[in-house]
Design a protein around this motif. Structure first.
Motif, PDB file in Angstrom:
ATOM      1  N   LEU A  12       0.927  -1.137   0.113  1.00  0.00           N
ATOM      2  CA  LEU A  12       0.010  -0.073  -0.083  1.00  0.00           C
ATOM      3  C   LEU A  12       0.926   1.309   0.175  1.00  0.00           C
ATOM      4  O   LEU A  12       1.938   1.447   0.913  1.00  0.00           O
ATOM      5  CB  LEU A  12      -1.028   0.020   1.208  1.00  0.00           C
ATOM      6  N   THR A  13       0.577   2.162  -1.002  1.00  0.00           N
ATOM      7  CA  THR A  13       1.048   3.297  -1.166  1.00  0.00           C
ATOM      8  C   THR A  13       0.263   4.643  -0.498  1.00  0.00           C
ATOM      9  O   THR A  13      -0.813   4.737  -0.970  1.00  0.00           O
ATOM     10  CB  THR A  13       1.791   3.802  -2.140  1.00  0.00           C
ATOM     11  N   ARG A  44      -1.297  17.660 -12.585  1.00  0.00           N
ATOM     12  CA  ARG A  44       0.397  18.214 -12.510  1.00  0.00           C
ATOM     13  C   ARG A  44       1.220  17.646 -11.417  1.00  0.00           C
ATOM     14  O   ARG A  44       2.335  18.262 -11.189  1.00  0.00           O
ATOM     15  CB  ARG A  44       0.075  19.633 -12.408  1.00  0.00           C
ATOM     16  N   HIS A  45       0.750  16.911 -10.784  1.00  0.00           N
ATOM     17  CA  HIS A  45       1.329  16.435  -9.376  1.00  0.00           C
ATOM     18  C   HIS A  45       1.899  15.017  -9.631  1.00  0.00           C
ATOM     19  O   HIS A  45       1.294  14.363 -10.246  1.00  0.00           O
ATOM     20  CB  HIS A  45       0.412  16.541  -8.256  1.00  0.00           C
ATOM     21  N   SER A  46       3.012  14.824  -9.281  1.00  0.00           N
ATOM     22  CA  SER A  46       3.571  13.485  -9.445  1.00  0.00           C
ATOM     23  C   SER A  46       3.067  12.185  -8.980  1.00  0.00           C
ATOM     24  O   SER A  46       2.957  11.292  -9.450  1.00  0.00           O
ATOM     25  CB  SER A  46       5.079  13.498  -8.939  1.00  0.00           C
ATOM     26  N   PHE A  47       2.124  12.522  -8.041  1.00  0.00           N
ATOM     27  CA  PHE A  47       1.450  11.345  -7.163  1.00  0.00           C
ATOM     28  C   PHE A  47       0.330  10.820  -8.178  1.00  0.00           C
ATOM     29  O   PHE A  47      -0.599   9.946  -7.967  1.00  0.00           O
ATOM     30  CB  PHE A  47       0.953  11.728  -6.192  1.00  0.00           C
ATOM     31  N   ALA A  48      -0.227  11.809  -8.946  1.00  0.00           N
ATOM     32  CA  ALA A  48      -1.238  11.525 -10.087  1.00  0.00           C
ATOM     33  C   ALA A  48      -1.114  10.303 -10.810  1.00  0.00           C
ATOM     34  O   ALA A  48      -1.928   9.305 -10.799  1.00  0.00           O
ATOM     35  CB  ALA A  48      -1.684  12.776 -10.849  1.00  0.00           C
ATOM     36  N   ALA A  53      -1.997   4.143 -11.753  1.00  0.00           N
ATOM     37  CA  ALA A  53      -1.280   3.074 -11.542  1.00  0.00           C
ATOM     38  C   ALA A  53      -1.746   1.825 -10.600  1.00  0.00           C
ATOM     39  O   ALA A  53      -1.762   0.808 -10.783  1.00  0.00           O
ATOM     40  CB  ALA A  53       0.296   3.094 -11.496  1.00  0.00           C
ATOM     41  N   ALA A  54      -2.476   2.427  -9.613  1.00  0.00           N
ATOM     42  CA  ALA A  54      -2.784   1.519  -8.375  1.00  0.00           C
ATOM     43  C   ALA A  54      -3.857   0.647  -9.086  1.00  0.00           C
ATOM     44  O   ALA A  54      -5.002   1.015  -9.853  1.00  0.00           O
ATOM     45  CB  ALA A  54      -3.684   2.413  -7.615  1.00  0.00           C
ATOM     46  N   GLN A  55      -4.291  -0.560  -8.609  1.00  0.00           N
ATOM     47  CA  GLN A  55      -5.085  -1.441  -9.023  1.00  0.00           C
ATOM     48  C   GLN A  55      -6.453  -1.272  -8.169  1.00  0.00           C
ATOM     49  O   GLN A  55      -7.649  -1.302  -8.896  1.00  0.00           O
ATOM     50  CB  GLN A  55      -4.792  -2.875  -8.376  1.00  0.00           C
ATOM     51  N   LYS A  56      -6.496  -0.765  -6.928  1.00  0.00           N
ATOM     52  CA  LYS A  56      -7.753  -0.449  -6.183  1.00  0.00           C
ATOM     53  C   LYS A  56      -7.595   0.836  -5.651  1.00  0.00           C
ATOM     54  O   LYS A  56      -7.166   0.876  -4.439  1.00  0.00           O
ATOM     55  CB  LYS A  56      -8.293  -1.444  -5.132  1.00  0.00           C
ATOM     56  N   PRO A  57      -7.471   2.114  -6.278  1.00  0.00           N
ATOM     57  CA  PRO A  57      -7.166   3.415  -5.789  1.00  0.00           C
ATOM     58  C   PRO A  57      -8.291   3.843  -4.858  1.00  0.00           C
ATOM     59  O   PRO A  57      -9.556   3.669  -5.040  1.00  0.00           O
ATOM     60  CB  PRO A  57      -7.144   4.101  -7.004  1.00  0.00           C
ATOM     61  N   LEU A  58      -8.187   4.691  -3.865  1.00  0.00           N
ATOM     62  CA  LEU A  58      -9.215   5.236  -2.940  1.00  0.00           C
ATOM     63  C   LEU A  58      -8.671   6.793  -2.785  1.00  0.00           C
ATOM     64  O   LEU A  58      -7.611   7.087  -2.461  1.00  0.00           O
ATOM     65  CB  LEU A  58      -9.058   4.422  -1.473  1.00  0.00           C
ATOM     66  N   VAL A  59      -9.740   7.509  -2.624  1.00  0.00           N
ATOM     67  CA  VAL A  59      -9.479   8.866  -2.291  1.00  0.00           C
ATOM     68  C   VAL A  59     -10.375   9.303  -0.973  1.00  0.00           C
ATOM     69  O   VAL A  59     -11.707   8.936  -1.263  1.00  0.00           O
ATOM     70  CB  VAL A  59     -10.224   9.731  -3.669  1.00  0.00           C
ATOM     71  N   ILE A  60      -9.773   9.479  -0.124  1.00  0.00           N
ATOM     72  CA  ILE A  60     -10.588   9.823   1.287  1.00  0.00           C
ATOM     73  C   ILE A  60     -10.303  11.177   1.617  1.00  0.00           C
ATOM     74  O   ILE A  60      -9.418  11.757   1.693  1.00  0.00           O
ATOM     75  CB  ILE A  60      -9.964   8.841   2.399  1.00  0.00           C
ATOM     76  N   VAL A  61     -11.692  11.816   1.745  1.00  0.00           N
ATOM     77  CA  VAL A  61     -11.764  13.313   2.238  1.00  0.00           C
ATOM     78  C   VAL A  61     -12.214  13.431   3.593  1.00  0.00           C
ATOM     79  O   VAL A  61     -13.133  12.719   3.941  1.00  0.00           O
ATOM     80  CB  VAL A  61     -12.912  13.880   1.292  1.00  0.00           C
ATOM     81  N   GLY A  86     -10.549   5.831 -10.858  1.00  0.00           N
ATOM     82  CA  GLY A  86     -11.410   4.703 -10.251  1.00  0.00           C
ATOM     83  C   GLY A  86     -11.441   3.407 -11.398  1.00  0.00           C
ATOM     84  O   GLY A  86     -11.440   3.791 -12.738  1.00  0.00           O
ATOM     85  N   LYS A  87     -11.071   2.290 -11.021  1.00  0.00           N
ATOM     86  CA  LYS A  87     -11.163   1.085 -11.883  1.00  0.00           C
ATOM     87  C   LYS A  87     -12.512   0.331 -11.998  1.00  0.00           C
ATOM     88  O   LYS A  87     -12.616  -0.119 -13.217  1.00  0.00           O
ATOM     89  CB  LYS A  87     -10.271   0.186 -11.226  1.00  0.00           C
TER      90      LYS A  87
END
Length: 301
Positions: A12-13, A44-48, A53-61, A86-87
């Motif tokens: 996990l990253t 524009r951010h490198s983390f984009a 590339a993540a298999q199951k990305p999550l955005v937590i606000v 989102g995949k």
């Protein structure tokens, strides 16, 4: 705790926008506030690239970001990111982390400000607080305040009348967790003194007002509740959110972004709710933490 458990698998990253704090697991610090989020949404951010590339990305606000003056714009940016990375349909990648108990259930039931505006409590004649302990009592003005609940926190301290409700251990209740899972609990003990279960207080009050509610038992109440909110009958299940809702959020009018960095709404981890604030042990832990931050030590019995 769930993020840490997932991190312990070694795959996990985590990226963080906001305060630099100890989360008990490592993370990549992306930036302090809304501008970083905008850069991420616009690629524009490198983390984009990491997210894509993540298999199951999550955005937590977190609530601290969403409750700001520019909260609508922040939510729109986060929704755009979730739709982009989102995949599935994108909705499975978007998460809002609430800090108040059962706020998710309140939203499911439609407890939202009329026309998007909060009432000015100071302009009201009567305010009825149903278990509302996390309130700025000074904003109630000269209103006649009725408090119904069990913990005797800020709401009860300001109240003109207190209707003692059962604690959560003293009633059979339905709760919705932050994931949207409906859960039921059973009564573990009987309420002391004149305390009653919340629904029974409201049922008795309705009769006094000549607007008698159509139930006399908990089972009858639940039958009516399931008609109004069928999702509450599907215990331990999560109803997938519609993609259209997230798309609407992403397209919402964004407005300007504040330059202020994101701040956590939790000022003291050990005193975040009325139950914790009534605990001598939690008060001691809070004092210990404060002393550690100040670089001092003390003796605690």
């Amino acid at each position: 705790a769930r993020i840490r458990r997932r991190w312990r698998t070694g795959t996990l990253t985590v990226g963080v926008i906001g305060e630099k704090v100890d989360l008990t697991y490592p993370y990549e610090y992306l930036g302090a506030g809304a501008q970083t989020l905008k850069d991420l949404a616009e690629g524009r951010h490198s983390f984009a690239e990491t997210l894509k590339a993540a298999q199951k990305p999550l955005v937590i606000v977190g609530t601290g970001a969403a409750a700001r003056r520019d909260g609508a714009a922040i939510l729109a940016l986060a929704a755009r990111i979730a739709l982009d990375v989102g995949k599935g349909d994108g909705a499975d990648a978007f998460n809002l982390l609430h800090t108040a108990a059962s706020r998710v259930a309140g939203l499911d039931l439609g407890f939202v400000p009329k026309d998007g505006k909060l009432l000015d409590a100071a302009a009201l004649d009567v305010v009825y607080l149903l278990g509302a302990d996390e309130i700025p009592a000074e904003k109630l003005g000269k209103a006649f305040v009725i408090y119904q609940g069990s913990h005797g926190d800020a709401g009860a301290s300001r109240a003109d009348v207190v209707l003692p409700g059962s604690a959560y251990t003293e009633k059979s209740g339905t709760y919705v967790n932050l994931e949207g899972r409906a859960q039921q609990t059973g009564k573990a003990a009987f309420a002391p003194g004149e305390a009653r279960e919340d629904w029974a207080i409201l049922r008795a009050l309705s009769a006094k007002l000549g607007k008698t509610l159509p139930y006399d038992t908990l089972s009858a109440l639940r039958a009516e509740m399931y008609k109004a909110a069928p999702g509450l009958a599907a215990l331990e299940a999560v109803t997938p959110a519609a993609k259209s809702g997230l798309e609407g959020l992403a397209k919402a009018a964004q407005g300007s972004l504040d330059a202020e960095p994101f701040r956590s709404p939790v000022a003291d981890f050990y005193l975040t709710n009325p139950i914790a604030r009534a605990s001598a042990i939690m008060a001691e832990l809070s004092a210990l933490k404060k002393n550690m931050k100040q670089g001092t030590t003390g003796t605690h019995g």
